[in-house]
Design an enzyme around this catalytic site. Structure first.
Site, PDB file in Angstrom:
ATOM      1  N   LYS A  45      72.487  49.732  24.580  1.00  0.00           N
ATOM      2  CA  LYS A  45      72.508  49.222  25.953  1.00  0.00           C
ATOM      3  C   LYS A  45      72.651  50.391  26.908  1.00  0.00           C
ATOM      4  CE  LYS A  45      74.331  44.775  27.211  1.00  0.00           C
ATOM      5  NZ  LYS A  45      75.571  44.052  27.465  1.00  0.00           N
TER       6      LYS A  45
HETATM    7  C1  E4P Z   1      75.523  40.966  28.578  1.00  0.00           C
HETATM    8  O1  E4P Z   1      74.680  41.706  28.170  1.00  0.00           O
HETATM    9  C2  E4P Z   1      76.353  41.287  29.752  1.00  0.00           C
HETATM   10  O2  E4P Z   1      77.101  42.422  29.527  1.00  0.00           O
HETATM   11  C3  E4P Z   1      77.228  40.132  30.105  1.00  0.00           C
HETATM   12  O3  E4P Z   1      76.466  38.931  30.006  1.00  0.00           O
HETATM   13  C4  E4P Z   1      77.888  40.237  31.456  1.00  0.00           C
HETATM   14  O4  E4P Z   1      78.511  39.018  31.775  1.00  0.00           O
HETATM   15  P1  E4P Z   1      79.596  38.857  32.946  1.00  0.00           P
HETATM   16  O5  E4P Z   1      78.882  38.921  34.244  1.00  0.00           O
HETATM   17  O6  E4P Z   1      80.177  37.507  32.703  1.00  0.00           O
HETATM   18  O7  E4P Z   1      80.574  39.961  32.768  1.00  0.00           O
END
Ligand code: E4P
Length: 217
Positions: free
Chosen positions: A84
C-alpha cells in the site's frame, strides 16, 4: 465482486475467513495500532497464513526510495503481500518503480478521480478510493467510485478498484451496483451484511415449529 476484510485483527480475520466469503485483507498503520501488534511483519505473516488472497500492507516512509526499500522487505514476507502506497508525488514514483520490479501495489488515500487516473497510469495494481471519509466531509464518496469505474472502463486500465473506508452495508451495495472490483469492509459491517431481522425471525419460527412437531433429521 470480491470482499476483503479491512482490519489487522487476527481473530476477526480468522472468523470472517471461516465463512468462505473472504478474498483478501487490507491493513493500514491505524488498524495495525488498533490491533495492538508489536511486530508488524509477523502480523502480516500470520494474516497470510489465514487468508489465501491479496493482503495489503502499508509502507511508512514518504520518500520514494525508502518506500521501495520497505516494499521490497514487505513483499518478501509472502507472495500475496500487496504494497500500500499513499497517493502523492513520491508515491507515484514508487508505484512506477515497483511495477517495473513486478511488486504489486495498492495506491491508497485516493480522494479524486485524477488521483485514481494517475495511480493507474503509474501502474498500480489496485486503487483505494476512501468513500466514508469523503462522505464525512459532505462529499459523495460513491460519485468518486462511479467516476473511477467509468474512466478505467474508457481506457481499459487493469487497475482494480477497492472501495475503502466503508462505513455501512449500503456502501457495499452501491459499490457492487457501480461495478467496483472489491469492497474492503470492517468486520462490524460484514456482520451487518449477513443479518436481516426477517431472516432471524424466519429462522426462529422454523426452529420453534420443528421442535413443537418433534421433527428430526
Ligand atoms: C483501507 O484500505 C483503508 O485503509 C480503510 O478502509 C480506511 O478506513 P477509515 O476511513 O474507516 O479509516
Amino acid at each position: 465482486m470480491e470482499i476483503f476484510l479491512d482490519t489487522a485483527d487476527i481473530n476477526a480475520i480468522r472468523e470472517a475467513n471461516s465463512w468462505g466469503i473472504l478474498s483478501g485483507v487490507t491493513t493500514n498503520p491505524t488498524l495495525v495500532a488498533k490491533a495492538g501488534h508489536k511486530d508488524f511483519k509477523s502480523a502480516v505473516r500470520e494474516i497470510c497464513k489465514i487468508v489465501n488472497g491479496p493482503i495489503s500492507a502499508e509502507v511508512l516512509s514518504l520518500k520514494a526510495e525508502e518506500m521501495i526499500r520497505e516494499a521490497e522487505k514487505l513483499s518478501k514476507i509472502h507472495k500475496n503481500v500487496i504494497i500500500k502506497i499513499p497517493m502523492c508525488e513520491e508515491g507515484l514514483k514508487a508505484i512506477k518503480a515497483l511495477s517495473k520490479k513486478g511488486i504489486k501495489t495498492n495506491c491508497t488515500l485516493v480522494f479524486s478521480a485524477n488521483q485514481a487516473l494517475l495511480a493507474a497510469i503509474a501502474g498500480a495494481d489496485y486503487v483505494s478510493p476512501f468513500v466514508g471519509r469523503l462522505d464525512d466531509i459532505g462529499n459523495d464518496g460513491m460519485k468518486l467510485v462511479a467516476e473511477i469505474v467509468q474512466i478505467y472502463r474508457n481506457y481499459g486500465f487493469k487497475t482494480k478498484i477497492i472501495v475503502a473506508s466503508v462505513r455501512h452495508p449500503m456502501h457495499v451495495i452501491e459499490a457492487a451496483l457501480l461495478g467496483a472490483d472489491i469492497a474492503t469492509v470492517p468486520f462490524e459491517v460484514l456482520k451487518k451484511m449477513v443479518s436481516h431481522a426477517k431472516t432471524s425471525e424466519g429462522i426462529k419460527r422454523f426452529m420453534d415449529d420443528a421442535k413443537k412437531s418433534k421433527q428430526k433429521i
